[in-house]
Design an enzyme around this catalytic site. Structure first.
Site, short mmCIF file in Angstrom:
data_model
loop_
_atom_site.label_atom_id
_atom_site.label_comp_id
_atom_site.label_asym_id
_atom_site.label_seq_id
_atom_site.Cartn_x
_atom_site.Cartn_y
_atom_site.Cartn_z
N LYS A 1 34.75 32.13 40.38
CA LYS A 1 33.09 32.34 41.25
C LYS A 1 32.18 31.70 40.17
O LYS A 1 31.13 32.42 39.82
CB LYS A 1 33.03 33.85 40.77
CG LYS A 1 31.97 34.54 41.59
CD LYS A 1 32.08 34.76 43.19
CE LYS A 1 31.17 35.05 43.68
NZ LYS A 1 31.16 35.06 45.02
N TYR B 1 38.32 42.13 32.31
CA TYR B 1 39.27 42.98 32.38
C TYR B 1 40.04 43.56 31.10
O TYR B 1 40.50 44.83 31.19
CB TYR B 1 40.71 42.23 32.93
CG TYR B 1 41.89 43.35 33.13
CD1 TYR B 1 41.64 43.90 34.80
CD2 TYR B 1 42.56 43.77 32.29
CE1 TYR B 1 42.73 44.87 35.06
CE2 TYR B 1 43.59 44.50 32.74
CZ TYR B 1 43.71 45.27 34.07
OH TYR B 1 44.84 45.90 34.30
N ASP C 1 35.99 35.24 46.55
CA ASP C 1 35.82 35.96 47.78
C ASP C 1 36.42 35.18 49.15
O ASP C 1 37.13 35.95 49.84
CB ASP C 1 34.21 36.30 48.01
CG ASP C 1 33.27 35.23 47.65
OD1 ASP C 1 33.96 34.29 47.06
OD2 ASP C 1 32.26 35.21 47.75
N ASP D 1 44.35 40.27 38.69
CA ASP D 1 44.42 41.58 38.80
C ASP D 1 44.39 41.97 40.54
O ASP D 1 45.21 42.61 40.83
CB ASP D 1 43.97 42.57 38.03
CG ASP D 1 43.95 44.04 38.08
OD1 ASP D 1 45.16 44.26 37.87
OD2 ASP D 1 43.34 44.87 38.40
#
Ligand code: NAI
Length: 335
Positions: free
Chosen positions: A174, A125, A207, A231
């Site tokens: 992840k 980010y 996910d 975010d």
């Protein structure tokens, strides 16, 4: 005792929601003094720079800022001033509560009460090492995750759980695919979790987490995750409980803290007097908690909730026909 805070009125709907928020804080008589400082487009126009030294000095001295959203051009132009402020003051914890509000038009008018704790200073980010090849065909970006950065954010999440009586921390990652960066975050989280046997800890791949949030958000209590995932997840959570107009966020560091709304400058409705001020007001409530005024924070939250419950002067995003100002007036009446 009087506490001076730095106030950044921001771009787009920023000045409208900030003026409403300061009116509510004034009506509460909580002993705050405001030092106004510019950042972003307004600062560029007035002072020729996006983040003037005087603004940085004001935050450094006061240690607390209340900030409206700032524009970041999409896909080109200057880098985010929000990211810069988080970096400058090492505001490593981005704390974003999402709670169901009664009577609001949302997927979950009850049952959601969670906090996203987002690492705020590293990861994809912050856009480190961004570049585009000369022919414009290839773009690269570095993603740095450190043990120190991971450890302190996970520790923050567990400490927050203890402090606020929450029972569970979900580590979102992840690490199946991003084995180095997300892997380091997850391994560090597992180590920190061992120190907090009183708090339940589970792990979830990002996910799946998004799907679970939409299907069964009541299973979450505190989510701790890296910057970019946090975010996105925190906007998703805002969507579960009534939209961005109701979602506050705090950026916390050791030496300073900046309180804000999760949403942006909303250029589509700027200047029309119909922006919902609740997200920034709830950010101000987080600020009052941080300033050791929990009763005042609760008083403000209760006034917001009872105004929502009564559907009094709600702004159009909540299905009403009120304005930013009439909504703020209705909240003041309920303080
Ligand atoms: P946005 O959050 O400004 O707007 C998304 C949608 O939500 C729009 O339809 C808007 O009208 C609505 N909305 C947002 N806040 C609202 C409120 N208080 N009341 C009623 N409706 C509201 O996101 P967008 O359009 O993607 O970004 C616009 C600008 O804001 C960009 O320059 C972006 O970089 C910046 N931004 C700044 C942030 C900050 O300063 N913390 C955070 C997010 C975006």
């Amino acid at each position: 005792m009087t506490q001076t805070i730095t106030v950044i009125r921001g771009d787009g709907i920023g000045p409208e929601i900030m003026d409403a928020t300061l009116r509510v804080l004034d009506a509460m008589n909580v002993g705050l003094q405001y030092e106004f400082a510019d950042a972003g487009l307004v600062a560029l126009e007035k002072q020729g720079e996006l983040l003037p030294a005087a603004t940085l000095e004001s935050i450094r001295t006061n240690r607390i800022a209340l900030k409206s959203p700032l524009t970041t051009p999409v896909g080109e132009g200057f880098s985010s001033i929000n990211v810069e402020l988080r970096k400058r003051f090492d505001l490593y914890a981005n704390v974003r509560p999402a709670k169901s509000f009664p009577n609001t038009k949302s997927r979950f008018p009850s049952g959601v009460d969670l906090v996203t704790v987002r690492e705020n200073t590293e990861g994809a980010y912050i856009g480190e090492g961004q570049s585009l090849s000369e022919d414009g065909e290839t773009a690269v970006l570095q993603q740095k995750v450190t043990r120190r950065g991971s450890e302190r954010i996970v520790r923050y999440a567990f400490e927050l759980a203890r402090r606020t009586g929450r029972k569970k921390v979900t580590v979102v990652h992840k690490a199946n695919i991003l084995k180095s960066t997300s892997g380091l975050f997850l391994r560090t989280a597992r180590t920190v979790a061992q120190e907090y046997s009183d708090i339940e800890c589970n792990e979830m791949i990002v996910d799946n987490c998004c799907m679970q949030l939409v299907m069964r958000p009541e299973q979450f209590d505190i989510i701790v995750t890296t910057n970019l995932f946090g975010d996105i997840i925190s906007d998703l959570c805002a969507g579960l409980v009534g939209g961005l107009g109701l979602a506050p966020g705090a950026n916390i560091g050791t030496d300073a803290a900046i309180f804000e709304a999760v949403h942006g400058t909303a250029p589509d409705i700027a200047g029309q007097g119909k922006a919902n001020p609740c997200a920034l007001l709830l950010g101000a409530a987080q600020m009052l908690d941080h300033l050791a005024m929990p009763e005042q924070a609760e008083r403000l939250r209760k006034a917001v909730i009872s105004t929502l419950e009564a559907k009094d002067s709600l702004t159009p995003d909540l299905g009403g026909s009120g304005t930013t100002d009439t909504f703020a007036d209705a909240i003041i009446r309920r303080l």
